[in-house]
Design an enzyme around this catalytic site. Structure first.
Site, short mmCIF file in Angstrom:
data_model
loop_
_atom_site.label_atom_id
_atom_site.label_comp_id
_atom_site.label_asym_id
_atom_site.label_seq_id
_atom_site.Cartn_x
_atom_site.Cartn_y
_atom_site.Cartn_z
N GLU A 45 0.82 -1.21 0.00
CA GLU A 45 0.00 0.00 0.00
C GLU A 45 0.86 1.27 0.00
OE1 GLU A 45 -3.12 0.45 -0.58
OE2 GLU A 45 -3.62 -1.67 -0.68
N TYR A 128 -6.30 6.67 3.86
CA TYR A 128 -6.54 5.61 2.87
C TYR A 128 -5.74 4.35 3.21
CZ TYR A 128 -6.69 2.84 -1.31
OH TYR A 128 -6.86 1.79 -2.17
N ASP A 146 -10.74 5.71 -2.68
CA ASP A 146 -9.78 6.44 -3.51
C ASP A 146 -10.50 6.86 -4.79
OD1 ASP A 146 -10.13 4.10 -4.89
OD2 ASP A 146 -8.01 3.63 -5.12
N CYS A 198 -15.00 -0.95 -14.34
CA CYS A 198 -15.58 0.39 -14.31
C CYS A 198 -14.46 1.40 -14.52
CB CYS A 198 -16.30 0.62 -12.98
SG CYS A 198 -17.41 2.03 -13.05
N CYS A 205 -19.73 -2.12 -18.97
CA CYS A 205 -20.96 -2.41 -18.22
C CYS A 205 -21.52 -3.80 -18.54
CB CYS A 205 -22.02 -1.35 -18.53
SG CYS A 205 -21.45 0.32 -18.14
N CYS A 208 -20.16 -6.23 -16.03
CA CYS A 208 -20.06 -5.72 -14.65
C CYS A 208 -21.07 -6.43 -13.73
CB CYS A 208 -20.34 -4.23 -14.65
SG CYS A 208 -20.29 -3.51 -13.00
N CYS A 214 -27.01 -0.65 -11.44
CA CYS A 214 -26.27 0.60 -11.71
C CYS A 214 -27.16 1.64 -12.38
CB CYS A 214 -25.05 0.32 -12.57
SG CYS A 214 -24.12 1.82 -12.93
#
Ligand code: SF4
Length: 349
Positions: A45, A128, A146, A198, A205, A208, A214
């Protein structure tokens, strides 16, 4: 929206589509009882802050090979770590990596604390990273937010208020969808969704897992989201910064005038910051250009060309010379630290 169903749908997708990463314990292994190593999650990270997954992979593998545990890293030689970090950029992260490893060993007996608050108190861990470590390493229901998550949430709920104004709303929506169980897998699943499905341009889509609920897909607005407040155009200024060491290893610095930008702060001598950069060496030396930094102040962008000189014979009278033991890069304002990050690899220890 049924947030439980959203989380379940995304997790089922992740079970089939999780990306492989050197630091990741995939969903099948997790189900088999293998837990993530907080040290490896934390390191990944920190490296991923401002750097892409592709660039981080080789650095991560080298670091964990050289220093397999937090104790190994805490005992590492600073120069060795900084050298291995070279090329990854933002050297403050490397310095914080070492500080954090040493704090974990000195203050927590070599065991990463599990709660977000204690994680936040460690050097180099911001909101974060604290949430990411708490959720991925310890499976706590902390929400990671984020740019990826903001994009996915703004589309899922068809939020048209522009960023950053919509941040609180998007964060709340993200929190509501974070499940109590499998929070670590969920955090990684939403990152994967944002990175592979995405995507900023032309979201996929059709494949997804959130295609049915959505709202942006339904309303045909996905490609226009998230909206962003247009940034005011800032002017650009340019200049030179000069970093030199005396033969004894002292850094030649100056204190800026009390009035004005960075008033009274310690920094590197330099030229005025103007539309065009004009060389203005503070004293005669064998100056070599080694790079450039960009820094954005509230009202302008600044580009500084970084010049270095080794073993300068004498510093001017008004200069402040700081011996290696007294000099702390963290004491410098960010712009001056950026200059130092670029310059330091051109000097001996
Ligand atoms: Fe993004 Fe499309 Fe999925 Fe909506 S359906 S979350 S816009 S990829």
């Amino acid at each position: 929206m049924d947030h439980g169903a959203l989380a379940a749908g995304l997790l089922a997708w992740y079970d089939e589509n999780a990306r492989e990463m050197p630091w990741r314990v995939g969903p099948a292994s997790r189900k088999a009882g293998i837990t993530a190593d907080p040290y490896r999650i934390w390191m990944s990270e920190v490296m991923l802050q401002q750097t892409t997954v592709a660039a981080v992979k080789t650095y991560f593998e080298r670091f964990t090979h050289l220093w397999p545990t937090v104790q190994d890293l805490a005992a590492a030689d600073d120069t060795h770590v900084m050298g291995e970090w070279a090329g990854l950029g933002y050297y403050a992260r490397a310095r914080n990596l070492l500080k954090c490893a040493r704090a974990v060993v000195a203050d927590h007996g070599g065991v990463f604390p599990t709660d977000r608050k204690s994680l936040l108190a460690l050097p180099g861990i911001g909101p974060y990273t604290a949430s990411a470590v708490a959720s991925i390493a310890f499976d706590l229901p902390e929400t990671v937010v984020d740019g990826n998550v903001e994009r996915v949430m703004s589309r899922l709920h068809d939020v048209h208020e522009p960023l950053p104004l919509s941040k609180p709303q998007l964060t709340e929506l993200a929190e509501r969808t974070t499940p109590k169980n499998r929070a670590g897998d969920y955090a990684q699943a939403i990152m994967d969704l944002g990175a592979t499905v995405c995507t900023p341009k032309s979201p996929h889509c059709d494949i997804c897992p959130w295609s049915a609920p959505c709202l942006a897909r339904k309303n045909g607005t996905a490609a226009d989201l998230p909206k962003k407040v247009p940034k005011a155009i800032k002017p650009t200024r340019k200049g030179f910064a000069y970093v030199a060491q005396t033969p004894s290893g002292a850094w030649v610095m100056e204190r800026r005038p009390d009035k004005g930008l960075l008033g009274g702060m310690l920094g590197w001598p330099g030229s005025p910051w103007e539309e065009t950069a004009q060389e203005a060496p503070p004293f005669a030396a064998d100056w070599a250009e080694v790079g450039e930094i960009k820094h954005t102040f509230t009202h302008f962008h600044l580009f500084l060309r970084v010049m270095v000189a080794n073993a300068v014979a004498s510093a001017p009278e008004h200069a402040v010379t700081l011996g290696a033991n007294e000099f702390q890069p963290s004491d410098l304002p960010t712009v001056m630290r950026k200059v130092f990050d670029v310059a330091q690899v051109h000097f001996d220890d």
